[in-house]
Write an enzyme that holds these catalytic residues in place. Structure first.
Site, mmCIF file in Angstrom:
data_model
loop_
_atom_site.group_PDB
_atom_site.id
_atom_site.type_symbol
_atom_site.label_atom_id
_atom_site.label_comp_id
_atom_site.label_asym_id
_atom_site.label_seq_id
_atom_site.Cartn_x
_atom_site.Cartn_y
_atom_site.Cartn_z
ATOM 1 N N TRP A 148 39.337 -3.275 41.670
ATOM 2 C CA TRP A 148 38.173 -2.597 41.116
ATOM 3 C C TRP A 148 37.046 -2.571 42.151
ATOM 4 O O TRP A 148 36.381 -1.551 42.333
ATOM 5 C CB TRP A 148 37.705 -3.306 39.837
ATOM 6 C CG TRP A 148 36.551 -2.631 39.168
ATOM 7 C CD1 TRP A 148 36.586 -1.634 38.246
ATOM 8 C CD2 TRP A 148 35.155 -2.909 39.393
ATOM 9 N NE1 TRP A 148 35.315 -1.250 37.871
ATOM 10 C CE2 TRP A 148 34.413 -2.024 38.559
ATOM 11 C CE3 TRP A 148 34.464 -3.810 40.201
ATOM 12 C CZ2 TRP A 148 33.022 -2.022 38.524
ATOM 13 C CZ3 TRP A 148 33.065 -3.806 40.167
ATOM 14 C CH2 TRP A 148 32.367 -2.918 39.343
ATOM 15 N N LYS B 131 44.393 -2.194 33.290
ATOM 16 C CA LYS B 131 45.791 -1.867 33.592
ATOM 17 C C LYS B 131 45.921 -0.611 34.462
ATOM 18 O O LYS B 131 46.631 -0.628 35.465
ATOM 19 C CB LYS B 131 46.559 -1.702 32.276
ATOM 20 C CG LYS B 131 47.996 -1.252 32.395
ATOM 21 C CD LYS B 131 48.775 -1.468 31.132
ATOM 22 C CE LYS B 131 48.031 -1.098 29.885
ATOM 23 N NZ LYS B 131 47.662 0.336 29.818
ATOM 24 N N ARG C 88 49.423 8.749 32.717
ATOM 25 C CA ARG C 88 49.181 9.654 31.597
ATOM 26 C C ARG C 88 47.855 10.387 31.776
ATOM 27 O O ARG C 88 46.974 9.928 32.491
ATOM 28 C CB ARG C 88 49.130 8.862 30.278
ATOM 29 C CG ARG C 88 50.448 8.249 29.868
ATOM 30 C CD ARG C 88 50.283 7.394 28.627
ATOM 31 N NE ARG C 88 49.382 6.274 28.873
ATOM 32 C CZ ARG C 88 48.786 5.571 27.904
ATOM 33 N NH1 ARG C 88 48.983 5.882 26.641
ATOM 34 N NH2 ARG C 88 47.997 4.561 28.205
ATOM 35 N N PHE D 262 37.157 -11.651 38.085
ATOM 36 C CA PHE D 262 35.730 -11.360 37.873
ATOM 37 C C PHE D 262 34.906 -12.440 38.578
ATOM 38 O O PHE D 262 35.378 -13.567 38.772
ATOM 39 C CB PHE D 262 35.407 -11.351 36.381
ATOM 40 C CG PHE D 262 35.829 -10.096 35.665
ATOM 41 C CD1 PHE D 262 34.877 -9.193 35.207
ATOM 42 C CD2 PHE D 262 37.167 -9.808 35.452
ATOM 43 C CE1 PHE D 262 35.255 -8.031 34.546
ATOM 44 C CE2 PHE D 262 37.555 -8.652 34.801
ATOM 45 C CZ PHE D 262 36.600 -7.764 34.350
ATOM 46 N N LYS E 168 36.484 3.940 23.967
ATOM 47 C CA LYS E 168 37.238 3.386 25.085
ATOM 48 C C LYS E 168 36.845 3.999 26.423
ATOM 49 O O LYS E 168 36.942 3.381 27.476
ATOM 50 C CB LYS E 168 38.741 3.589 24.830
ATOM 51 C CG LYS E 168 39.664 2.877 25.809
ATOM 52 C CD LYS E 168 41.107 2.991 25.327
ATOM 53 C CE LYS E 168 42.073 2.258 26.252
ATOM 54 N NZ LYS E 168 42.286 2.970 27.516
ATOM 55 N N PHE F 146 48.410 0.222 26.410
ATOM 56 C CA PHE F 146 48.074 -1.004 25.688
ATOM 57 C C PHE F 146 48.909 -2.187 26.195
ATOM 58 O O PHE F 146 49.312 -2.223 27.347
ATOM 59 C CB PHE F 146 48.192 -0.800 24.177
ATOM 60 C CG PHE F 146 47.152 0.126 23.611
ATOM 61 C CD1 PHE F 146 45.806 -0.070 23.873
ATOM 62 C CD2 PHE F 146 47.516 1.219 22.840
ATOM 63 C CE1 PHE F 146 44.837 0.791 23.362
ATOM 64 C CE2 PHE F 146 46.548 2.086 22.329
ATOM 65 C CZ PHE F 146 45.224 1.867 22.582
#
Length: 558
Positions: free
Chosen positions: A411, A72, A95, A383, A106, A302
């Site tokens: 990515w 995300k 954030r 992917f 994580k 989340f």
């Protein structure tokens, strides 16, 4: 083929001096203060003194998270870079990461691959010291509370009814429940106590929702730290702590400016967890980003049932914000996990598992489109193992809800891999008008608001309120706090309060165990399931792989 790690990519990036980033964001020198070469604090006075109109606001959220990962934050950053590549004036608002996940399981929260904010190591570690200031302010209040009791307890505080905890920005289960004040009369009053992780502290929520120093101080004053023997709430203001706490936070309230790998201005500020707290960066950072760009991309923590729900029902309500478009991030791999596959089974095509798992995505999309009535697009992080048949299946299912699906390769490709998503987001902002609606109104009872979220957003049948919570709700209603919004603390791994219920479960109820007021933040915290406000480290913490060499070069961060 060997891939570079996130930290290797970040360290290979040639960052621009922060003066260039401030200039790109149209921030005059009088409004920014450098923290080294690549970071700056922004003076909130800029918000009052600029005459720029707000840009478009894009919220990035996601499906229910799985160990397979969704990406995300990576998508948020890659989308911003993609918008910049197609000629848009764009900022990003994120954030700050907590040290708990960084050293736990994580990892960091600065994006990944070629869609990151930098300097990655600084952002993931101490950054500009905001979290330390928040922890210090939290613990100053705790110290002044216990000192008041030690010095005669003029307010009549019942030590059995103290609700304020100390905090530390680290996963440390040993500190969840402690007994302190031991060692005789001179060393305090013995009592049960405990620690929260800093990102679960009400000070974090207060900082992120305040719109000025004055508002910050007033919110701090309203914080309830406990109750007297006759059940009257005791506030931070009564302990005369708000002024000193504000002094500790005077720099922390200033948003931080950094950059993406491609030089897009990024405001990174505040970091409440979304499974415990409200999961959004600060209101001031979002407002600054909106003033400094024609498009602002932000994210909420989340899945959409947590971060997006709180962004929309709490942050937008309090700050008067309305998103122009929402991006829901998903991966084929994660949806197959929701369909029952183990992590080591995700490399093979399995349309059956995808069909069982895709209701999770569809429920999130339906919530954004039909509950909140906002324009929406699905971004699928592709992917190499994803097959065309699997991608086509997702596109078809989302089209049935009237929502487009765009493949994202940010990515691997950075902004170039986000250009198609950027074009769809621009189309949504320009061509589709939302009719933003909250999932509940404030005039209902506390139970009404919790039930509305459970039924409308989670897809459950209702709530079961435990006796302790019933008593708390009755007390909070009598004190006049029943018209506040609710912030539900719930597992991030399921729409329900049971982390084992994957996909889009039905026929469940959510158990409400405790309800407490965060009077400074301005919401009620509803604790469900087995949610903890102080996480623990895993069997093999990420910290074991982190190191630094003689030249100060850090390795092992991800």
């Amino acid at each position: 083929m060997a891939y570079l790690s996130d930290i290797e990519i970040a360290q290979a990036c040639e960052m621009k001096p922060i003066a260039e980033i401030a200039a790109a964001a149209k921030i005059d020198k009088q409004y920014w203060e450098p923290y080294g070469t690549y970071k700056a604090k922004i003076d909130p006075a800029l918000l009052k003194e600029t005459d720029r109109e707000n840009g478009k606001l894009i919220l990035v959220t996601a499906i229910t998270p799985t160990p397979a990962g969704e990406g995300k934050t990576t998508t948020t950053i890659g989308l911003a870079d993609g918008l910049r590549r197609i000629g848009k004036d764009v900022t990003v608002a994120l954030r700050e990461p907590s040290l708990g996940p960084v050293f736990g399981v994580k990892g960091g929260a600065a994006g990944g691959g070629y869609a990151q904010v930098v300097p990655m190591e600084d952002i993931n570690l101490h950054f500009t010291g905001d979290f330390h200031a928040i922890g210090a302010a939290n613990n100053l209040l705790a110290a002044m509370l216990d000192n008041h009791i030690q010095q005669g307890n003029k307010l009549g505080i019942d030590v059995r009814k103290i609700t304020w905890k100390r905090c530390v920005d680290m996963n440390d289960r040993q500190l969840r429940f402690v007994i302190d004040g031991m060692g005789g009369k001179a060393n305090g009053v013995p009592r049960e106590d405990g620690f929260d992780i800093t990102v679960a502290s009400e000070i974090m929520a207060v900082l992120c929702l305040a719109d000025s120093i004055t508002d910050l101080k007033e919110r701090l004053s309203r914080i309830i730290v406990g109750y007297t023997f006759d059940d009257r709430p005791v506030t931070c203001g009564e302990l005369k702590a708000a002024g000193a706490m504000t002094a500790l936070l005077k720099d922390a309230i200033k948003p931080n400016l950094v950059q993406t790998l491609e030089g897009t201005p990024a405001f990174v500020h505040g970091g409440p967890f979304a499974n415990i707290a409200h999961g959004c960066n600060s209101v001031m950072a979002t407002r600054l980003a909106l003033k400094m760009g024609d498009y602002t991309v932000t994210e909420a923590g989340f899945g959409a049932d947590l971060g997006a729900e709180k962004f929309l029902d709490i942050k937008c309500r309090m700050a008067g914000l309305t998103p122009d478009a929402v991006v829901v991030v998903a991966t084929v791999r994660a949806l197959k996990m929701h369909g029952g596959l183990a992590k080591n089974q995700l490399g093979e095509e399995d349309l059956g598992a995808l069909e069982r798992g895709i209701p999770n995505l569809l429920r999130h999309v339906s919530n954004i489109k039909n509950v909140y009535q906002l324009p929406c697009v699905v971004a699928v992080n592709r992917f190499p193992t994803d097959t065309d048949a699997e991608i086509d299946f997702i596109i078809k299912k989302c089209r049935e809800l009237g929502v487009n699906t765009v493949l994202s390769t940010v990515w691997a490709e950075g902004g170039r891999g986000g250009e198609e998503l950027a074009r769809e987001v621009v189309r949504l902002c320009e061509e589709e008008q939302g009719n933003f609606t909250f999932s509940y109104e404030l005039d209902g009872t506390i139970e009404d608001k919790i039930t509305a979220i459970v039924k409308k957003v989670y897809g459950g049948d209702g709530i079961t309120v435990m006796p302790a919570a019933k008593k708390q709700i009755a007390q909070l209603t009598a004190l006049g706090f029943d018209k506040l919004p609710v912030c539900i603390a719930k597992t991030q791994y399921s729409f329900s309060d049971d982390p084992t219920k994957l996909g889009a479960p039905e026929g469940f109820t959510v158990t409400v165990k405790n309800v407490k007021v965060s009077a400074g933040a301005g919401f009620l915290v509803v604790l469900t399931g087995d949610i903890l406000t102080m996480p623990g480290l895993p069997k093999v913490p990420a910290a074991e792989a982190i190191d630094v060499d003689e030249d100060g070069r850090i390795t092992g961060l991800f």
